[in-house]
Design an enzyme around this catalytic site. Sequence first.
Site, mmCIF file in Angstrom:
data_model
loop_
_atom_site.group_PDB
_atom_site.id
_atom_site.type_symbol
_atom_site.label_atom_id
_atom_site.label_comp_id
_atom_site.label_asym_id
_atom_site.label_seq_id
_atom_site.Cartn_x
_atom_site.Cartn_y
_atom_site.Cartn_z
ATOM 1 N N ILE A 299 22.420 -43.878 4.391
ATOM 2 C CA ILE A 299 22.663 -43.553 5.799
ATOM 3 C C ILE A 299 23.719 -42.460 5.929
ATOM 4 O O ILE A 299 23.595 -41.540 6.742
ATOM 5 C CB ILE A 299 23.080 -44.820 6.572
ATOM 6 C CG1 ILE A 299 21.878 -45.767 6.710
ATOM 7 C CG2 ILE A 299 23.643 -44.469 7.950
ATOM 8 C CD1 ILE A 299 22.224 -47.139 7.251
ATOM 9 N N ARG B 49 31.858 -69.669 -7.123
ATOM 10 C CA ARG B 49 30.631 -68.958 -6.750
ATOM 11 C C ARG B 49 30.468 -68.893 -5.243
ATOM 12 O O ARG B 49 30.008 -67.887 -4.693
ATOM 13 C CB ARG B 49 29.430 -69.638 -7.407
ATOM 14 C CG ARG B 49 29.351 -69.361 -8.893
ATOM 15 C CD ARG B 49 28.393 -70.265 -9.628
ATOM 16 N NE ARG B 49 28.372 -69.902 -11.052
ATOM 17 C CZ ARG B 49 27.962 -70.690 -12.019
ATOM 18 N NH1 ARG B 49 27.526 -71.910 -11.740
ATOM 19 N NH2 ARG B 49 27.983 -70.288 -13.277
ATOM 20 N N ASP C 267 31.547 -74.029 -9.100
ATOM 21 C CA ASP C 267 30.864 -74.249 -7.822
ATOM 22 C C ASP C 267 31.663 -73.626 -6.680
ATOM 23 O O ASP C 267 31.121 -72.935 -5.818
ATOM 24 C CB ASP C 267 30.689 -75.751 -7.558
ATOM 25 C CG ASP C 267 29.554 -76.351 -8.372
ATOM 26 O OD1 ASP C 267 28.760 -75.577 -8.938
ATOM 27 O OD2 ASP C 267 29.466 -77.591 -8.433
ATOM 28 N N THR D 84 26.271 -64.274 -14.102
ATOM 29 C CA THR D 84 25.374 -63.188 -13.706
ATOM 30 C C THR D 84 24.245 -63.708 -12.816
ATOM 31 O O THR D 84 24.006 -64.913 -12.724
ATOM 32 C CB THR D 84 24.753 -62.521 -14.944
ATOM 33 O OG1 THR D 84 23.923 -63.492 -15.612
ATOM 34 C CG2 THR D 84 25.823 -62.019 -15.902
ATOM 35 N N PHE E 12 37.845 -59.631 -20.853
ATOM 36 C CA PHE E 12 37.708 -59.367 -19.416
ATOM 37 C C PHE E 12 38.377 -60.442 -18.554
ATOM 38 O O PHE E 12 37.761 -60.999 -17.643
ATOM 39 C CB PHE E 12 36.231 -59.229 -19.035
ATOM 40 C CG PHE E 12 35.473 -58.226 -19.864
ATOM 41 C CD1 PHE E 12 35.990 -56.966 -20.109
ATOM 42 C CD2 PHE E 12 34.239 -58.547 -20.407
ATOM 43 C CE1 PHE E 12 35.291 -56.039 -20.876
ATOM 44 C CE2 PHE E 12 33.532 -57.632 -21.172
ATOM 45 C CZ PHE E 12 34.063 -56.373 -21.407
ATOM 46 N N GLY F 243 24.266 -40.267 3.728
ATOM 47 C CA GLY F 243 23.764 -39.056 3.087
ATOM 48 C C GLY F 243 24.760 -38.515 2.079
ATOM 49 O O GLY F 243 25.382 -39.269 1.326
ATOM 50 N N GLY F 244 24.945 -37.200 2.071
ATOM 51 C CA GLY F 244 25.880 -36.580 1.140
ATOM 52 C C GLY F 244 27.293 -37.110 1.298
ATOM 53 O O GLY F 244 28.037 -37.232 0.318
ATOM 54 N N GLU G 132 31.596 -64.592 -12.466
ATOM 55 C CA GLU G 132 31.301 -65.953 -11.994
ATOM 56 C C GLU G 132 29.847 -66.336 -12.292
ATOM 57 O O GLU G 132 29.246 -67.141 -11.592
ATOM 58 C CB GLU G 132 31.586 -66.098 -10.492
ATOM 59 C CG GLU G 132 33.044 -65.965 -10.110
ATOM 60 C CD GLU G 132 33.883 -67.169 -10.499
ATOM 61 O OE1 GLU G 132 33.312 -68.200 -10.900
ATOM 62 O OE2 GLU G 132 35.118 -67.073 -10.414
ATOM 63 N N ARG H 150 27.159 -39.145 14.050
ATOM 64 C CA ARG H 150 26.587 -38.056 13.248
ATOM 65 C C ARG H 150 25.357 -37.506 13.959
ATOM 66 O O ARG H 150 24.373 -38.230 14.174
ATOM 67 C CB ARG H 150 26.208 -38.583 11.858
ATOM 68 C CG ARG H 150 25.463 -37.572 10.985
ATOM 69 C CD ARG H 150 26.393 -36.466 10.504
ATOM 70 N NE ARG H 150 25.766 -35.684 9.455
ATOM 71 C CZ ARG H 150 25.071 -34.552 9.665
ATOM 72 N NH1 ARG H 150 24.914 -34.096 10.913
ATOM 73 N NH2 ARG H 150 24.551 -33.898 8.654
#
Length: 245
Positions: free
Chosen positions: A200, A92, A89, A228, A5, A202-203, A226, A117
């Site tokens: 907020i 992060r 440091d 978990t 990764f 929605g769909g 960086e 909306r």
Amino acid sequence: GTKRFITNADKAHVFTVMARTGDEPGGRGVSAFLVPRDLPGITIGEPEKKMGQKGARVADVVFDDTPVPAALRLGAEGQGFKIAMQVLDRGRLHIAAVCVGVAERLIADCVAYASTRMQFGKPIAEHQLIQAMLADSKTEALAARALVMETAARKDALDERAACGPGRPPLGDNVVLESAAAKYYASEMVGRVADRAVQIFGGAGYIADYGIERLYRDVRLFRIYEGTSQIQQLIIARETLKRGG
């Protein structure tokens, strides 16, 4: 061996590699090296298919009996772990700042959408439960921003002081705890803000055309790279105990 990764591995011309060069236990036996990509024995894997952040490609870097001369070492032998921690440091703190920026973007998008909306004859922004989600997101984003700004100011002050002269800093005279706390809180915060944004919208928040679902997927990674969230918790607790509170 294989390092997994690696961001932009297929584009990089040089890699920073931490390798064990001594018999001392733990981090004391680790050294840092700048390793050119064209050294013998280095191959790059195929880019991974990721859930989000698809603009940043990640792939494996494979080392097979790669000769690395001592001239490519960064710093003194056995100082690799210390160098890595100093970089983390800053890294992060950088991730925490990115999280704040994404959260502010999400909040702005939510305000714009909720203000136009219409539902039950008025904008959904006038409904109290929508307002509650906006309030929670804004409050958490402001708190994260304050933590990031304070930690960044302290990091700048410490770097400026270190540039003025040698000497071992006193206990707690660093931002190890603060940068871990900023990354931990901000990355968790932006995940909650993104989740509320989908709610907020929605769909529409589940549809790719609006972009909210992309940000929802993108921010999930902030809690992983960086270090978990669980690693940040360990660092915060360790540093708090070390400092006595």
